[in-house]
Write a protein that holds these residues in place. Sequence first.
Motif, PDB file in Angstrom:
ATOM      1  N   HIS A 286       0.821  -1.212   0.000  1.00 53.14           N
ATOM      2  CA  HIS A 286       0.000   0.000   0.000  1.00 53.14           C
ATOM      3  C   HIS A 286       0.857   1.264   0.000  1.00 53.14           C
ATOM      4  O   HIS A 286       0.546   2.242  -0.681  1.00 53.14           O
ATOM      5  N   GLU A 287       1.932   1.226   0.765  1.00 53.43           N
ATOM      6  CA  GLU A 287       2.748   2.431   0.933  1.00 53.43           C
ATOM      7  C   GLU A 287       3.434   2.829  -0.369  1.00 53.43           C
ATOM      8  O   GLU A 287       3.327   3.977  -0.821  1.00 53.43           O
ATOM      9  N   ASN A 288       4.136   1.882  -0.990  1.00 60.12           N
ATOM     10  CA  ASN A 288       4.822   2.208  -2.239  1.00 60.12           C
ATOM     11  C   ASN A 288       3.843   2.416  -3.388  1.00 60.12           C
ATOM     12  O   ASN A 288       4.122   3.182  -4.316  1.00 60.12           O
TER      13      ASN A 288
ATOM     14  N   SER B  69       3.864   5.819  -5.562  1.00 61.55           N
ATOM     15  CA  SER B  69       3.967   5.849  -7.026  1.00 61.55           C
ATOM     16  C   SER B  69       2.853   6.688  -7.644  1.00 61.55           C
ATOM     17  O   SER B  69       3.064   7.377  -8.652  1.00 61.55           O
ATOM     18  N   ALA B  70       1.660   6.651  -7.037  1.00 55.38           N
ATOM     19  CA  ALA B  70       0.540   7.448  -7.546  1.00 55.38           C
ATOM     20  C   ALA B  70       0.827   8.937  -7.408  1.00 55.38           C
ATOM     21  O   ALA B  70       0.605   9.723  -8.340  1.00 55.38           O
TER      22      ALA B  70
ATOM     23  N   THR C  35      -5.148   4.621 -11.596  1.00 56.69           N
ATOM     24  CA  THR C  35      -5.294   3.972 -10.295  1.00 56.69           C
ATOM     25  C   THR C  35      -4.099   3.078 -10.004  1.00 56.69           C
ATOM     26  O   THR C  35      -3.235   2.871 -10.867  1.00 56.69           O
ATOM     27  N   VAL C  36      -4.050   2.555  -8.796  1.00 55.17           N
ATOM     28  CA  VAL C  36      -3.009   1.613  -8.390  1.00 55.17           C
ATOM     29  C   VAL C  36      -3.634   0.229  -8.319  1.00 55.17           C
ATOM     30  O   VAL C  36      -4.601   0.014  -7.581  1.00 55.17           O
TER      31      VAL C  36
ATOM     32  N   GLU D 148       0.855  -1.992  -8.902  1.00 57.60           N
ATOM     33  CA  GLU D 148       1.230  -1.454 -10.212  1.00 57.60           C
ATOM     34  C   GLU D 148       0.399  -0.214 -10.514  1.00 57.60           C
ATOM     35  O   GLU D 148      -0.834  -0.242 -10.394  1.00 57.60           O
ATOM     36  N   LEU D 149       1.054   0.866 -10.902  1.00 58.51           N
ATOM     37  CA  LEU D 149       0.344   2.082 -11.292  1.00 58.51           C
ATOM     38  C   LEU D 149      -0.215   1.908 -12.702  1.00 58.51           C
ATOM     39  O   LEU D 149       0.516   1.585 -13.638  1.00 58.51           O
TER      40      LEU D 149
END
Length: 301
Positions: free
Chosen positions: A126-128, A132-133, A253-254, A288-289
């Motif tokens: 969740h953090e990374n 990235s978003a 979105t992620v 993944e973004l």
Amino acid sequence: MDTLHLPRPDFWRSLRRNETEKIGLVLYTHTPLSSRSSEYYFEIIRGAATTSESMGYNLVLYLTVGNQTDQLMNVCRSHEVDCLILMLGSGELDTPISLLLKEKVPFIVLNKHPRHLNVSYIVSDHENGAKSAVEHLFELGHKRIAYIGCDDDPETSGDRFAGYRQALASHDIALDESLVATASTRPMSAYQAMEKLLKQPQRPTAVFTYSDAWAVEALHAISDYGLVVPNDISLVGFDDLRAASATIPPLTTVRQNLTELGKQAVESLLQQLEDTSQPPIQRTIPTELIKRKSTASPALT
């Protein structure tokens, strides 16, 4: 001549080990499932069920809306399953985890990060993913980036907020509390949070939200305010459910690999059953973004 049908070898194995050959998946929610949340849970359950079957186990689903403790106590003491996957739609982790530890039931926490407890868990990054978003929004040229979090999910929302703050810090931008809003699982709560952000004297040029469901409500609020995504405000969600690609415009979105979360939860649990001496299994699944049409460079003023 009559044919004698003997039980399968795994039947005798289960009797010797006092096993049921069943894995329980306990899903707690404070509110009834919506169409969007149902899709999220279905993908996880599908991964868990397929993997359980391939490894000779049945998956038993326990769905509870409301009191967590009573239902969990009943499951633990019924001895209907060999181990449990604990999946909380919202709420705190301490109480159910303490109960499972007390009852000595093998379990794993799914897609929550119980940082202060040394227990097994499988969780999306969740953090990374959040970082990235927000980095994507910085790359487009945004500076005033807001975050809409979730009051009812402190662990996951906290992890995503941490990623948001990391991205700000990497660009030497101090946290602006006026750009942080929260919503609950109550319908239209994220819509109202977005309204508050829009009413500021200097509104954000981009918004990162806790989930796709939050982003959809934010999108409606932006539209009702007479603004256009992404011309006036860029918008990013989290999860990549089907609704994310069906909005107008399609949502950046992620993506979480929800099926893989369910798969690895089962594999990890059965690994624990085979070797009870091993330390807790703690795994993080990459996100993944997914870039779509809801993000663009900020409009020139």
